[in-house]
Design an enzyme around this catalytic site. Sequence first.
Site, PDB file in Angstrom:
ATOM      1  N   HIS A 143       0.864  -1.178   0.000  1.00  0.00           N
ATOM      2  CA  HIS A 143       0.000   0.000   0.000  1.00  0.00           C
ATOM      3  C   HIS A 143       0.898   1.225   0.000  1.00  0.00           C
ATOM      4  CE1 HIS A 143      -2.827   2.986   1.662  1.00  0.00           C
ATOM      5  NE2 HIS A 143      -3.820   2.155   1.373  1.00  0.00           N
ATOM      6  N   LYS A 152     -10.528  -1.024  10.219  1.00  0.00           N
ATOM      7  CA  LYS A 152     -10.528  -2.294   9.491  1.00  0.00           C
ATOM      8  C   LYS A 152     -11.108  -3.421  10.344  1.00  0.00           C
ATOM      9  CE  LYS A 152      -7.851  -0.324   6.301  1.00  0.00           C
ATOM     10  NZ  LYS A 152      -8.353   0.111   4.992  1.00  0.00           N
ATOM     11  N   GLN A 178      -4.618  -5.306   7.070  1.00  0.00           N
ATOM     12  CA  GLN A 178      -5.544  -6.277   6.487  1.00  0.00           C
ATOM     13  C   GLN A 178      -5.522  -7.617   7.202  1.00  0.00           C
ATOM     14  OE1 GLN A 178      -7.714  -5.383   4.159  1.00  0.00           O
ATOM     15  NE2 GLN A 178      -6.837  -3.330   4.039  1.00  0.00           N
ATOM     16  N   CYS A 197      -4.707   2.213  -3.817  1.00  0.00           N
ATOM     17  CA  CYS A 197      -3.479   2.766  -3.225  1.00  0.00           C
ATOM     18  C   CYS A 197      -2.301   1.818  -3.426  1.00  0.00           C
ATOM     19  CB  CYS A 197      -3.665   3.078  -1.744  1.00  0.00           C
ATOM     20  SG  CYS A 197      -4.823   4.417  -1.434  1.00  0.00           S
ATOM     21  N   ASP A 226       2.961  -4.242   8.269  1.00  0.00           N
ATOM     22  CA  ASP A 226       1.679  -3.572   8.070  1.00  0.00           C
ATOM     23  C   ASP A 226       0.597  -4.647   8.199  1.00  0.00           C
ATOM     24  OD1 ASP A 226      -0.677  -2.538   7.076  1.00  0.00           O
ATOM     25  OD2 ASP A 226       0.194  -1.725   5.246  1.00  0.00           O
TER      26      ASP A 226
END
Length: 400
Positions: free
Chosen positions: A118, A221, A198, A358, A195
């Site tokens: 991203h 999220k 997700q 993104c 990261d």
Amino acid sequence: MLPTSIKSDFPILSETVNGKQIVYLDNAATTHNPTQVLEVSRNYYEKLNSNIHRGTHHLARAATNAHEQARMTVAKHLNAASLDEIIFTSGTTDSINLVANILTVSPGDEILISTLEHHSNIVPWQMLAERYGAKISVIPCDEDGVLDQDAFRALLSNKTKILAVGWISNAFGTVNPVREMISAARENGTLTLIDAAQAVPHMTIDVQSLGADFVAFSGHKIYAPTGIGILWGKLELLQQLPPWRGGGEMIKQVSFEGTTYNDPPFKYEAGTPNIEGGIALAAAIDYVNEIGMDEIHAHEQALIEAAATALQDIPGVRLFGPSERVGALSFAIEGVHHYDLGTLIDQMGVAVRTGHHCCQPLMARFGITGTTRASFAIYNTMEDIELLGNAVRKASSMLR
């Protein structure tokens, strides 16, 4: 499968679009809030609203207690070794920027990221590299959107100071072998940031067994409000590294001659935080844990597999990413622009995301400008998948 009654916990899902009850499949962008979280947010403003940590009056003490209890909930959920490792931020982007602004590198050092990232896990590292004259290296992916592990190991060298990689691709749903990558980086003396934006809504995360140095995620999220996120960092690193922002809360003593900084996590929480957001995030974590992360994962995997099967039967459809995906399913239809497709199926009451997500470098890797992406959450049902398939099939026949 989870019971379809879960959908009734989310008031917004009773809304209609063009006379049809909305089918919301844009969860990789943001999830909705259950009543249980909305009530906590409302309760904060009606009964607790006050600034925290520095007040002695009742509301200040009550708000502080609720906020620090929320920190405990997050720490337990991540299996953090210490409460002091949990830093409240505004989201994954803010968390990554925080780390990229407290680390230093030298000219000629390398920062290793991947093709799947991203923009939030690309641009802050580019800015860090520009400040110090370092280099960005990129792990390539294959035609299935899977990172090339041989290339990763070849790129990992004594010049590699930072590895920053997403656990799950927001665009393709690819699950990266982050444990193995972290282990290789650690043996190389490389700092690691994961990261997990997700990953957090779809699986259990144990930061102690993971072995990373930093993990970032966003509340929106995982069924919490926007504007709240978490940076987890190893305590010994947080103690050694400098603060980023200056102001209230991150200090012990201030004089015109100099300032002494507070201990983590407050060292990294300058100013009034999103108090309500932190408390609501804890409520969202309690909500998913009551359902069970294993049950959530199994439910969503059944949905994404059913969606892939339904879309594959539509003429001209191309699916992106590996066959084993988590969270997101990206696709394109030959001769149909993704924006046109998304706009048309929205008129049928089905909400998906279109564009580059993104992830412009990833789209460039595949020679496309964007995809249509369906992404899944606990409140989605097999009926939603059927409606998605029907809407895409109808829209495709109208646009081709």
